[in-house]
Enzyme design. Structure first.
Site, PDB file in Angstrom:
ATOM      1  N   TYR A  73       0.848  -1.186   0.000  1.00 56.79           N
ATOM      2  CA  TYR A  73       0.000   0.000   0.000  1.00 56.79           C
ATOM      3  C   TYR A  73       0.885   1.237   0.000  1.00 56.79           C
ATOM      4  O   TYR A  73       1.714   1.409   0.896  1.00 56.79           O
ATOM      5  CB  TYR A  73      -0.924  -0.002   1.217  1.00 56.79           C
ATOM      6  CG  TYR A  73      -1.812   1.221   1.289  1.00 56.79           C
ATOM      7  CD1 TYR A  73      -2.697   1.510   0.251  1.00 56.79           C
ATOM      8  CD2 TYR A  73      -1.756   2.090   2.370  1.00 56.79           C
ATOM      9  CE1 TYR A  73      -3.513   2.630   0.302  1.00 56.79           C
ATOM     10  CE2 TYR A  73      -2.571   3.214   2.433  1.00 56.79           C
ATOM     11  CZ  TYR A  73      -3.443   3.480   1.392  1.00 56.79           C
ATOM     12  OH  TYR A  73      -4.243   4.590   1.429  1.00 56.79           O
ATOM     13  N   MET A  75       1.097   4.630   0.976  1.00 52.72           N
ATOM     14  CA  MET A  75       0.381   5.557   1.858  1.00 52.72           C
ATOM     15  C   MET A  75       0.526   6.979   1.335  1.00 52.72           C
ATOM     16  O   MET A  75      -0.451   7.727   1.279  1.00 52.72           O
ATOM     17  CB  MET A  75       0.929   5.451   3.285  1.00 52.72           C
ATOM     18  CG  MET A  75       0.757   4.076   3.896  1.00 52.72           C
ATOM     19  SD  MET A  75       1.298   3.992   5.623  1.00 52.72           S
ATOM     20  CE  MET A  75       3.076   4.161   5.493  1.00 52.72           C
ATOM     21  N   HIS A 112      -4.737   5.150  -2.751  1.00 55.76           N
ATOM     22  CA  HIS A 112      -5.928   5.992  -2.909  1.00 55.76           C
ATOM     23  C   HIS A 112      -5.503   7.333  -3.488  1.00 55.76           C
ATOM     24  O   HIS A 112      -4.471   7.876  -3.090  1.00 55.76           O
ATOM     25  CB  HIS A 112      -6.610   6.226  -1.557  1.00 55.76           C
ATOM     26  CG  HIS A 112      -7.192   4.986  -0.968  1.00 55.76           C
ATOM     27  ND1 HIS A 112      -6.469   4.136  -0.170  1.00 55.76           N
ATOM     28  CD2 HIS A 112      -8.432   4.450  -1.063  1.00 55.76           C
ATOM     29  CE1 HIS A 112      -7.244   3.126   0.194  1.00 55.76           C
ATOM     30  NE2 HIS A 112      -8.438   3.291  -0.333  1.00 55.76           N
ATOM     31  N   SER A 119      -3.599  14.692 -12.427  1.00 56.46           N
ATOM     32  CA  SER A 119      -2.178  14.500 -12.742  1.00 56.46           C
ATOM     33  C   SER A 119      -1.633  13.255 -12.042  1.00 56.46           C
ATOM     34  O   SER A 119      -0.842  12.510 -12.624  1.00 56.46           O
ATOM     35  CB  SER A 119      -1.353  15.738 -12.400  1.00 56.46           C
ATOM     36  OG  SER A 119      -1.441  16.040 -11.031  1.00 56.46           O
ATOM     37  N   ILE A 121      -3.464  10.601 -11.168  1.00 60.48           N
ATOM     38  CA  ILE A 121      -4.091   9.456 -11.835  1.00 60.48           C
ATOM     39  C   ILE A 121      -3.351   9.148 -13.135  1.00 60.48           C
ATOM     40  O   ILE A 121      -3.020   7.990 -13.412  1.00 60.48           O
ATOM     41  CB  ILE A 121      -5.594   9.718 -12.080  1.00 60.48           C
ATOM     42  CG1 ILE A 121      -6.325   9.817 -10.728  1.00 60.48           C
ATOM     43  CG2 ILE A 121      -6.212   8.631 -12.963  1.00 60.48           C
ATOM     44  CD1 ILE A 121      -7.699  10.464 -10.796  1.00 60.48           C
ATOM     45  N   ARG A 125      -1.185   5.727 -14.029  1.00 55.00           N
ATOM     46  CA  ARG A 125      -1.612   4.947 -15.208  1.00 55.00           C
ATOM     47  C   ARG A 125      -0.426   4.646 -16.121  1.00 55.00           C
ATOM     48  O   ARG A 125      -0.371   3.579 -16.731  1.00 55.00           O
ATOM     49  CB  ARG A 125      -2.704   5.694 -15.972  1.00 55.00           C
ATOM     50  CG  ARG A 125      -4.069   5.492 -15.349  1.00 55.00           C
ATOM     51  CD  ARG A 125      -5.155   6.023 -16.267  1.00 55.00           C
ATOM     52  NE  ARG A 125      -6.446   5.489 -15.878  1.00 55.00           N
ATOM     53  CZ  ARG A 125      -7.569   6.188 -15.918  1.00 55.00           C
ATOM     54  NH1 ARG A 125      -7.571   7.440 -16.332  1.00 55.00           N
ATOM     55  NH2 ARG A 125      -8.705   5.637 -15.552  1.00 55.00           N
ATOM     56  N   LYS A 126       0.519   5.579 -16.212  1.00 57.32           N
ATOM     57  CA  LYS A 126       1.715   5.352 -17.048  1.00 57.32           C
ATOM     58  C   LYS A 126       2.515   4.151 -16.565  1.00 57.32           C
ATOM     59  O   LYS A 126       3.267   3.558 -17.332  1.00 57.32           O
ATOM     60  CB  LYS A 126       2.616   6.590 -17.042  1.00 57.32           C
ATOM     61  CG  LYS A 126       2.097   7.718 -17.881  1.00 57.32           C
ATOM     62  CD  LYS A 126       3.043   8.903 -17.853  1.00 57.32           C
ATOM     63  CE  LYS A 126       2.353  10.104 -18.466  1.00 57.32           C
ATOM     64  NZ  LYS A 126       2.765  11.362 -17.898  1.00 57.32           N
ATOM     65  N   TYR A 139     -12.175  10.685   2.160  1.00 55.01           N
ATOM     66  CA  TYR A 139     -11.443  11.742   2.869  1.00 55.01           C
ATOM     67  C   TYR A 139     -12.379  12.528   3.770  1.00 55.01           C
ATOM     68  O   TYR A 139     -13.523  12.782   3.426  1.00 55.01           O
ATOM     69  CB  TYR A 139     -10.777  12.690   1.868  1.00 55.01           C
ATOM     70  CG  TYR A 139      -9.718  12.027   1.030  1.00 55.01           C
ATOM     71  CD1 TYR A 139      -8.481  11.697   1.562  1.00 55.01           C
ATOM     72  CD2 TYR A 139      -9.950  11.734  -0.312  1.00 55.01           C
ATOM     73  CE1 TYR A 139      -7.506  11.086   0.790  1.00 55.01           C
ATOM     74  CE2 TYR A 139      -8.977  11.127  -1.096  1.00 55.01           C
ATOM     75  CZ  TYR A 139      -7.759  10.804  -0.536  1.00 55.01           C
ATOM     76  OH  TYR A 139      -6.801  10.204  -1.303  1.00 55.01           O
ATOM     77  N   LYS A 140     -11.850  12.938   4.898  1.00 58.89           N
ATOM     78  CA  LYS A 140     -12.602  13.783   5.829  1.00 58.89           C
ATOM     79  C   LYS A 140     -12.122  15.223   5.670  1.00 58.89           C
ATOM     80  O   LYS A 140     -10.930  15.462   5.521  1.00 58.89           O
ATOM     81  CB  LYS A 140     -12.357  13.352   7.285  1.00 58.89           C
ATOM     82  CG  LYS A 140     -12.504  11.861   7.531  1.00 58.89           C
ATOM     83  CD  LYS A 140     -13.955  11.425   7.535  1.00 58.89           C
ATOM     84  CE  LYS A 140     -14.102   9.943   7.747  1.00 58.89           C
ATOM     85  NZ  LYS A 140     -14.451   9.201   6.546  1.00 58.89           N
TER      86      LYS A 140
END
EC number: 2.3.1.258
Length: 169
Positions: A73, A75, A112, A119, A121, A125-126, A139-140
């Site tokens: 993960y 973070m 996440h 940008s 994302i 993806r690349k 998110y809070k």
């Protein structure tokens, strides 16, 4: 910027405050003391990124055993705005990908990303990450509160599990 150096360094009790400061500037969410205590325990999975000896970014990961899988993960992975698009994020992500590759037992890597962070994302993806779900109100106290879960599946190295078939002799 010819001649500029990008290096990764360990996160230690001596520089954890630098990491904390970077995260406060880079991310719209704040991280508690437990986050930073845990970061000191993960070794190579947490790195500060230096550009010409200036700390400008960081990556912090943890191993997560969920869904009957061994997952990595991410973070946090971020870089100060003036130093973006110089290959620093790529160097940090490649470091993490290399750890997973050498280990050979990770099923996937995931993270996440705020749904409005196009940008980030595009960046992931690349590297072969895909949006696998969107979590409402993840998110809070920030808008938009929804987050995409991005994941990159890792293949089991060839040869591993190849001789598992049983034969009745």
């Amino acid at each position: 910027m010819k001649g500029s150096r990008i290096e990764l360094g360990d996160v230690t009790p001596h520089n954890i405050k630098q990491l904390k400061r970077l995260n406060q500037v880079i991310f719209p969410v704040s991280y508690n003391d437990k986050f930073y205590k845990d970061v000191l325990e993960v070794g190579e999975l947490a790195k500060l990124a230096y550009f010409n000896d200036i700390a400008v970014g960081a990556v912090c990961c943890r191993v997560d055993h969920s869904q009957n899988q061994k997952r990595l993960y991410i973070m946090t992975l971020g870089c100060l705005a003036p130093y973006r698009r110089l290959g620093i994020g790529t160097k940090m992500l490649n470091h993490v990908l290399n750890i997973c590759e050498k280990d050979g037992t990770f099923d996937n890597i995931y993270l996440h990303v705020q749904i409005s962070n196009e940008s980030a994302i595009d960046f992931y993806r690349k590297f072969g990450f895909e949006i696998i779900e969107t979590k409402k109100n993840y998110y809070k106290r920030i808008e938009p509160a929804d987050a995409h879960v991005l994941q990159k599946n890792l293949k089991v190295p060839s040869g591993q599990n190849a001789d598992v078939q049983k034969t009745d002799n």
